[in-house]
Design a protein around this motif. Sequence first.
Motif, short mmCIF file in Angstrom:
data_model
loop_
_atom_site.label_atom_id
_atom_site.label_comp_id
_atom_site.label_asym_id
_atom_site.label_seq_id
_atom_site.Cartn_x
_atom_site.Cartn_y
_atom_site.Cartn_z
N UNK A 1 11.20 13.92 -2.92
CA UNK A 1 11.97 13.52 -1.72
C UNK A 1 10.88 12.89 -0.77
N UNK A 2 9.95 13.59 -0.33
CA UNK A 2 9.19 13.08 0.85
C UNK A 2 7.78 12.68 0.35
N UNK B 1 11.64 26.71 -4.71
CA UNK B 1 11.95 25.16 -4.36
C UNK B 1 13.37 24.64 -3.75
N UNK C 1 14.02 22.79 -0.51
CA UNK C 1 15.35 21.89 -0.73
C UNK C 1 16.65 22.36 0.40
N UNK D 1 15.55 22.59 3.93
CA UNK D 1 15.04 21.18 4.30
C UNK D 1 16.23 20.24 4.35
N UNK E 1 18.52 19.54 1.79
CA UNK E 1 19.01 18.94 0.47
C UNK E 1 20.25 19.97 -0.08
#
Lengths: 341, 554
Positions: A178-179, B338, B343, B346, B348
């Motif tokens: 993602x980043x 994760x 995810x 954050x 997502x």
Amino acid sequence: MAVATLGLLAIIAVQILYKTEVDTIGFETWRPVVYAYMLWGVAIGIGQVLTRGEDGQRALFLLPALLFTIAMVIFPTLFGFYIALTDWNLSSITGRKFNGLDNFWQMLADPYYRNALFNMVLYVLAVLVEYAIAFGLALLLNAQIRARKFFRVVFLMPLMLSPVAVSWMVGKSIMEYRFGPAATLARYLGWENPAFFSDPITARISIMVLDAWTFIPFMMIMLLAGLQAMSREVLEAARVDGATPWQTFWQVTFPLMLPVSVTAVILRIIFKLKLADIIITVTSGGPGGATDSVSSFIYREYRDRSNVGYGTMLAMAYLVIIVVFVTWLLKFANRFVRNVN
Amino acid sequence: MRVSLFNQLMRAGASRRDVLKGAAGMAALSAASGVGLGALTRPAFAADDLRAQILQVPGVGKGQPTDADFQKVGEMCLGATKASVKQGEFAGVELTFMGLNNQNLHNVLYRGFLKAWEDYTGAKFTWIDLAQADYGARLQQSIATGTVDFDVIEMGAPFEGDVCGKGLASEMPDWVKKQIEMDDLVNYLKPPVGTWDGKQYRVTVDGDAHNFNYRTDVFSDKGLADAWKAAGNATPWGVPTTWQQVQAVTKFLKGQKFNGQDVYGYLDAPKAWGGFGFYFLGSRATAYAKHPDDKAWLFDADTMKPRINNPAWVRAIQDVIDALPFEPADQINADPNTTGFSQFLAGTGSMIPWWGDIGSNAKTNDSSVIGDTVGFSILPGSDDVYNSKTGKWDTLASGPNFSPNCAYLGWGVYVMARVDSDEKKKKAAWSAAAHLGGKDLSLWCAAYPSGFQPYRNSHFNIPEWVAAGYDEAFITSYLKSEADSYNHPNAAIEPRIPGIFQYYSAAEDILANTFAGKMKAQEGADAIAAAWEKLTDQLGRENQIKLYKASLGV
């Protein structure tokens, strides 16, 4: 010496009988056996001096290293082979049981172990690419370029980092989907879904790149040392004879560097055969075992499943494979260098 | 709300938005109180001053707590210790504590909590910190090799068979039971959890169940609702309550945009995580596999024959396979750490199952961006449930089958038997354990990032949380999801059998291959069943059957 040896053997026998519950007399731990072994070593040393005089004194220089090797290498290896022949799950209520070659037959039929061995072949082949890059960098740093010393230090830095740190900094941060900067750059360059560890082939290549980034400096520094030790007169003679830079490299530098190259490649292969930490941290062997190495598989079998007997069998079999492979590799390399030179 | 009260709040510095949120929260609370949580709420009294004070350290929304905060809370909660231990009574005692350091939590907090205790009692702790994935192996090796080198351990109930069953733990003295007020534990954590052969060993410090965390903003978005309708869906756009709906929503959201960014539905955690990752398949499977008429769901209770390859579990595995192409591109390489922290917190993904950490971190963890947009419920149900006894799928008259996954049964603090020979050391170890499992300290742990969730009836007093700074609607939703999971009559309870993580770990390897497309769901499930059968034989089938039955209460 004979008394000391008999004493040591007696203590070992008593302790084995006690631990196997044949006898009720013995020690709670094996520590007294270690002390007996040390005393035996001292007695052997004294005995050597008393019976063999100056030769015995010379033997004293060797004896501590020999006793240490027996205690820390030979005994654990033999004990490891014994453990490999047992059914030993740490959670089992029955404890350790001898089961002959059951673990060996299980290993032969284990698709996860075979998969890990196959991956190791690919990882080892990647060393050739690493070698080519390392040689290029070594040639570059051996040339008269600006800030040469600065670059030498910079190129060495990845080698100073722990592979676990590399896994987190590069594998799980820079290459994060993602980043991560690498993923962002890949998107900018047109890769729509830059997932470095999702597809088996991409994941395998990504692990190879991570590992290479850490260890190419190791090969590079060895090759650079070889280049700097090379006689400049030979290179100058080639130039005087009208050789092009490519001819100079291919027909003079490369053959002369072969012994160093072979050493660097073999050492790197030995390191590669132990590849585990990056895989454990970044992919856990996935996706679908695509990045699994033998060491990372053994790590899971041993650590997560507490399957000590089978895990040790896998490790011992791998040890034998490595010894045979490296022995063959050394012979092959020697013959290759002889033929070229 | 009265105008005078509104004006008073405005003078005190509260923004108009805060006041409106508070009013809305109160309305939500009133509604919730009438449908179940009411029994768990009570007004705060002056006697609760200490609890109110510790919850202001540092205060919700005022940044993540630091070591100074841990020390301060530990000092404020020292009253019970002072009542049972004289100052300096444990001078010269040295103890070793083994626990986790995940996310800089667990042991990291305990150091701070015990600082004032050490200063007061004179005892000293040294620490063995372990990553979650290393924990089981370290513990098993200590047990098997007879090298227990710690006096106090933070341990989950699934390991009780390995530790308490082998006589390695110290039995809890009565004065500790009194100090930690054990009757306050929620029902599912009361004995037999924490006991072995009728003896109490565990100071419970955590309650564990997977709840369902979702994004309220995604499921109230009009644009997505319109797109959902336009896609031909007859049901209204909203939070899924069954796994069938979860699958449909996850497939629908692929390619949709929300706030200008890609939006995703459910997040699976397919990557191995030292055995702990298996819980996340379990959360997908319980609604299919845990029949209300049958306590067993992972193995047949009489034979230990694995159920992992029955149609219920295979459907759950197939759900993961079907959903993964609709999840973020690198999802196959995501472990629960994760999905939860990198995810969901954050921003997502819009749905994940997790332990209660998501709720306690959403508003208090500096890296969370979803504090105002997250809601909670028990795990989704299923329109039908597999009946292992008849071999058929049943549709229940009561509607979808729900079965919260009470995964891991929470952490506890256990004292090892090796201190029993030294009365002073034994008292010191138990005093420290009681301090860490104290009623007030535990409230703080439940309210802030600690790695521990609510586990006492007293933790569900919503006004205390609101006074600490929690938004009322948020905390009501969160606590209700936890309470409803713990108290659900069809909850799937973790089997407390030796080697349970070996079963999970073996499954993780095979599932990784299955999720990567190397095996079909049924093939993968059959391979797991075969591995589990072998493992059961290796560990001792008769003993495993006995302990599995005991853990199920049959």
